[in-house]
Design a protein around this motif. Structure first.
Motif, PDB file in Angstrom:
ATOM      1  N   LYS A 137      10.630 -42.100  42.885  1.00 19.22           N
ATOM      2  CA  LYS A 137      10.246 -42.511  41.534  1.00 19.22           C
ATOM      3  C   LYS A 137      10.368 -41.380  40.518  1.00 19.22           C
ATOM      4  N   ARG A 138      10.007 -40.186  40.914  1.00 17.22           N
ATOM      5  CA  ARG A 138       9.947 -39.068  39.962  1.00 17.22           C
ATOM      6  C   ARG A 138      11.288 -38.367  39.804  1.00 17.22           C
ATOM      7  N   PHE A 139      12.051 -38.276  40.921  1.00 15.18           N
ATOM      8  CA  PHE A 139      13.298 -37.508  40.906  1.00 15.18           C
ATOM      9  C   PHE A 139      14.523 -38.336  41.275  1.00 15.18           C
ATOM     10  N   ASP A 140      14.343 -39.648  41.441  1.00 16.97           N
ATOM     11  CA  ASP A 140      15.453 -40.539  41.788  1.00 16.97           C
ATOM     12  C   ASP A 140      16.161 -40.063  43.054  1.00 16.97           C
ATOM     13  N   TYR A 141      15.363 -39.606  44.015  1.00 18.08           N
ATOM     14  CA  TYR A 141      15.910 -39.095  45.263  1.00 18.08           C
ATOM     15  C   TYR A 141      15.677 -40.125  46.353  1.00 18.08           C
ATOM     16  N   HIS A 142      16.779 -40.624  46.934  1.00 19.67           N
ATOM     17  CA  HIS A 142      16.691 -41.737  47.882  1.00 19.67           C
ATOM     18  C   HIS A 142      17.339 -41.403  49.219  1.00 19.67           C
ATOM     19  N   HIS A 143      17.318 -40.146  49.596  1.00 20.52           N
ATOM     20  CA  HIS A 143      17.955 -39.724  50.847  1.00 20.52           C
ATOM     21  C   HIS A 143      16.947 -39.520  51.983  1.00 20.52           C
ATOM     22  N   TYR A 144      15.679 -39.812  51.732  1.00 17.66           N
ATOM     23  CA  TYR A 144      14.664 -39.687  52.769  1.00 17.66           C
ATOM     24  C   TYR A 144      14.561 -40.975  53.582  1.00 17.66           C
ATOM     25  N   THR A 145      14.265 -40.819  54.877  1.00  7.79           N
ATOM     26  CA  THR A 145      13.914 -41.939  55.741  1.00  7.79           C
ATOM     27  C   THR A 145      12.620 -41.592  56.458  1.00  7.79           C
ATOM     28  N   LEU A 146      11.619 -42.471  56.327  1.00 10.62           N
ATOM     29  CA  LEU A 146      10.330 -42.227  56.973  1.00 10.62           C
ATOM     30  C   LEU A 146      10.362 -42.768  58.391  1.00 10.62           C
ATOM     31  N   TRP A 147      10.028 -41.902  59.344  1.00  6.15           N
ATOM     32  CA  TRP A 147       9.980 -42.302  60.751  1.00  6.15           C
ATOM     33  C   TRP A 147       8.523 -42.287  61.224  1.00  6.15           C
ATOM     34  N   ASP A 148       8.042 -43.410  61.746  1.00  2.04           N
ATOM     35  CA  ASP A 148       6.708 -43.406  62.334  1.00  2.04           C
ATOM     36  C   ASP A 148       6.753 -42.672  63.674  1.00  2.04           C
ATOM     37  N   LYS A 149       5.628 -42.643  64.362  1.00  2.00           N
ATOM     38  CA  LYS A 149       5.534 -41.846  65.594  1.00  2.00           C
ATOM     39  C   LYS A 149       6.579 -42.266  66.624  1.00  2.00           C
ATOM     40  N   ALA A 150       6.738 -43.571  66.803  1.00  2.00           N
ATOM     41  CA  ALA A 150       7.681 -44.060  67.806  1.00  2.00           C
ATOM     42  C   ALA A 150       9.121 -43.772  67.409  1.00  2.00           C
ATOM     43  N   GLU A 151       9.449 -43.992  66.129  1.00  2.00           N
ATOM     44  CA  GLU A 151      10.814 -43.751  65.680  1.00  2.00           C
ATOM     45  C   GLU A 151      11.156 -42.266  65.746  1.00  2.00           C
ATOM     46  N   LEU A 152      10.218 -41.422  65.338  1.00  2.14           N
ATOM     47  CA  LEU A 152      10.472 -39.983  65.439  1.00  2.14           C
ATOM     48  C   LEU A 152      10.678 -39.584  66.891  1.00  2.14           C
ATOM     49  N   ARG A 153       9.863 -40.122  67.797  1.00  2.00           N
ATOM     50  CA  ARG A 153       9.972 -39.755  69.211  1.00  2.00           C
ATOM     51  C   ARG A 153      11.335 -40.184  69.784  1.00  2.00           C
ATOM     52  N   SER A 154      11.942 -41.223  69.216  1.00  2.00           N
ATOM     53  CA  SER A 154      13.258 -41.647  69.704  1.00  2.00           C
ATOM     54  C   SER A 154      14.350 -40.661  69.310  1.00  2.00           C
ATOM     55  N   HIS A 155      14.079 -39.826  68.311  1.00  2.00           N
ATOM     56  CA  HIS A 155      15.037 -38.807  67.874  1.00  2.00           C
ATOM     57  C   HIS A 155      14.624 -37.393  68.280  1.00  2.00           C
ATOM     58  N   LEU A 156      13.331 -37.182  68.423  1.00  2.00           N
ATOM     59  CA  LEU A 156      12.780 -35.850  68.696  1.00  2.00           C
ATOM     60  C   LEU A 156      11.809 -35.986  69.857  1.00  2.00           C
ATOM     61  N   ASP A 157      12.188 -35.502  71.025  1.00  2.00           N
ATOM     62  CA  ASP A 157      11.410 -35.772  72.239  1.00  2.00           C
ATOM     63  C   ASP A 157      10.261 -34.781  72.377  1.00  2.00           C
ATOM     64  N   SER A 158       9.262 -34.954  71.490  1.00  2.00           N
ATOM     65  CA  SER A 158       8.055 -34.131  71.540  1.00  2.00           C
ATOM     66  C   SER A 158       6.844 -35.017  71.340  1.00  2.00           C
ATOM     67  N   PRO A 159       5.793 -34.802  72.122  1.00  2.00           N
ATOM     68  CA  PRO A 159       4.575 -35.600  71.961  1.00  2.00           C
ATOM     69  C   PRO A 159       3.669 -35.112  70.838  1.00  2.00           C
ATOM     70  N   ARG A 160       4.079 -34.080  70.125  1.00  2.00           N
ATOM     71  CA  ARG A 160       3.170 -33.373  69.213  1.00  2.00           C
ATOM     72  C   ARG A 160       2.941 -34.095  67.886  1.00  2.00           C
ATOM     73  N   TYR A 161       3.836 -34.979  67.466  1.00  2.00           N
ATOM     74  CA  TYR A 161       3.848 -35.396  66.066  1.00  2.00           C
ATOM     75  C   TYR A 161       3.416 -36.843  65.848  1.00  2.00           C
ATOM     76  N   SER A 162       2.878 -37.070  64.643  1.00  2.00           N
ATOM     77  CA  SER A 162       2.446 -38.408  64.230  1.00  2.00           C
ATOM     78  C   SER A 162       3.521 -39.166  63.473  1.00  2.00           C
ATOM     79  N   GLY A 163       4.603 -38.527  63.171  1.00  2.00           N
ATOM     80  CA  GLY A 163       5.695 -39.139  62.430  1.00  2.00           C
ATOM     81  C   GLY A 163       6.455 -38.062  61.681  1.00  2.00           C
ATOM     82  N   GLY A 164       7.479 -38.474  60.932  1.00  2.00           N
ATOM     83  CA  GLY A 164       8.279 -37.483  60.234  1.00  2.00           C
ATOM     84  C   GLY A 164       9.036 -38.077  59.071  1.00  2.00           C
ATOM     85  N   LEU A 165       9.621 -37.197  58.270  1.00  2.00           N
ATOM     86  CA  LEU A 165      10.418 -37.580  57.111  1.00  2.00           C
ATOM     87  C   LEU A 165      11.783 -36.927  57.258  1.00  2.00           C
ATOM     88  N   TYR A 166      12.804 -37.769  57.448  1.00  2.00           N
ATOM     89  CA  TYR A 166      14.168 -37.289  57.676  1.00  2.00           C
ATOM     90  C   TYR A 166      14.914 -37.220  56.352  1.00  2.00           C
TER      91      TYR A 166
END
Length: 429
Positions: free
Chosen positions: A151-180
């Protein structure tokens, strides 16, 4: 503050994986040029390349080896934005200017990518970067930032990954989710810096190594004195960051050297490496004392973290860093560590970049605060624009107020060590 003095390349993965690092001559005698650049890291090399391509005669003086410090030792992460948040910039320069600065941070990535392609720099450039949230509250902050960036910077290249989606890309039990972030990425920083050096030389810049600057005379034509010669120049650019010391009064008090450290594993093999991170993106977590890591081109894990405001590395560095790595990737307990090293980044009090002029013919760029892989290219472009008479964009960064670190030479380091202990406690809790 560190002294500006000769230092060889340290033993690191980057040096071990960079064949045939060239040795350039030291300055011997007097020389004259349009612009003299002091400092041979990414910032100084970017300034030299931009100016040489504009037709200026350029001499660059490096006190040690090109990219021997932070520019050739860092985590190689290419990240949009700046080390400070955008509200800090908006508070300093206004919302419209902050939006322009955001766009310039994306331009910095474009500059880097253009340089790599145009000058055929083989530096393992790979797109993709993710911020990983250690706690659910931090994941909520990432979701809010994704919405704000759109909204503020018209930046649309982020993808929000929840815990399960992040784990499918990053095999670590440490995280609650991520922003790609699809526009970020990672490189081999030493190979990139040396590629910039070759490009600057091809454009006509004269580069000298092992040439510490001992004294600078300001004036209508600055004179830069070394042990074996002097450079007479029309314009001067200071880009030595934490190595500048007290060479120029006032600059050193606005930045602080902070130690950060890296390890690399033995080669994991392609299959095991892809099982950790897939696709091959760089990762930084959301802690104040953050972990950052990525895969290398030869399928190692390069893992960075820890900070030291005291100037002293952690005892038993490789083991300490390995322990942090296993907190993220416990499945690597059988893997050997082959390289461990560290170095200093320059931070400002507010973590915003510190670029501008000391006098009408003396420019500086420092205070990249851990975000220098990309925005050093922007700094080089803006300083070159200003020298060519186009001041508007550098003027925006000069509006940012930078306070000196408190405590003077004797107390600034102890006070920062205490402050860091507080933030470590917050991360732990």
């Amino acid at each position: 503050m560190l002294k500006y003095q000769r230092q060889a390349h340290i033993d690191s993965y980057y040096v071990a994986s960079t064949p045939d690092i060239p040795t350039l001559p030291a300055l011997d005698g007097s020389a004259s040029c349009d612009v003299c650049v002091v400092g041979g890291g990414l910032a100084g090399l970017s300034v030299a390349l931009n100016l040489a391509e504009r037709g200026y005669s350029v001499i660059l003086l490096e006190g040690s080896r090109l990219a021997h410090a932070a520019s050739g030792r860092n985590g190689g992460q290419v990240i949009n934005g700046y080390a400070c948040d955008m509200d800090t910039l908006a508070g300093a320069v206004g919302e419209d200017a902050a939006r322009a600065m955001w766009d310039m941070s994306l331009e910095a990535i474009d500059i880097m990518e253009d340089r790599i392609a145009r000058h055929q720099i083989a530096c393992d450039w790979q797109r993709g970067h993710a911020l990983a949230a250690v706690k659910p509250a931090k994941f909520a902050e990432l979701a809010a930032w994704q919405d704000e960036a759109a909204k503020r910077f018209d930046y649309h290249h982020y993808t929000l990954w929840d815990k399960a989606e992040l784990r499918s890309h990053l095999d670590s039990p440490r995280y609650s989710g991520g922003l790609y972030d699809a526009r970020g990425g990672h490189i081999h920083p030493l190979k990139y810096a040396l590629g910039l050096a070759r490009a600057a030389q091809a454009a006509g810049a004269r580069l000298y190594e092992n040439t510490p600057v001992e004294r600078i005379e300001q004036g209508e034509r600055p004179r830069v004195h070394t042990a074996a010669g002097v450079v007479d120049c029309g314009q001067l650019v200071l880009a030595a960051n934490v190595s500048m010391g007290d060479l120029v009064a006032g600059l050193g008090r606005k930045i602080m050297p902070v130690g950060t450290y890296c390890i690399t594993t033995e080669p994991l093999g392609e299959a095991r490496a892809k099982a950790l991170i897939n696709p091959n993106f760089a990762v930084a977590d959301t802690q104040f004392v953050l972990d950052y890591y990525r895969l290398t081109a030869d399928h190692r894990l390069l893992f960075g973290g820890k900070v030291s405001y005291s100037g002293l590395p952690p005892p038993r560095l490789a083991e300490a860093m390995r322990s942090d790595m296993l907190r993220v990737f416990p499945q690597l307990a059988d893997v050997r560590i082959e390289h461990a090293w560290g170095g200093f980044v320059d931070i400002t009090m507010n973590r915003a970049p510190h670029w501008g002029r000391l006098t009408p013919n003396c420019y500086f760029c420092q205070g990249f605060s851990g975000h220098g892989v990309a925005i050093t290219g922007l700094a080089g472009r803006l300083v070159a624009e200003a020298i060519a008479g186009q001041n508007e964009r550098l003027d925006l960064f000069e509006k940012i107020s930078h306070l000196p670190f408190p405590g003077g030479k004797l107390l600034r380091t102890p006070s920062l060590v205490l402050g860091m202990a507080w933030y470590r406690m917050k991360d732990f809790l």
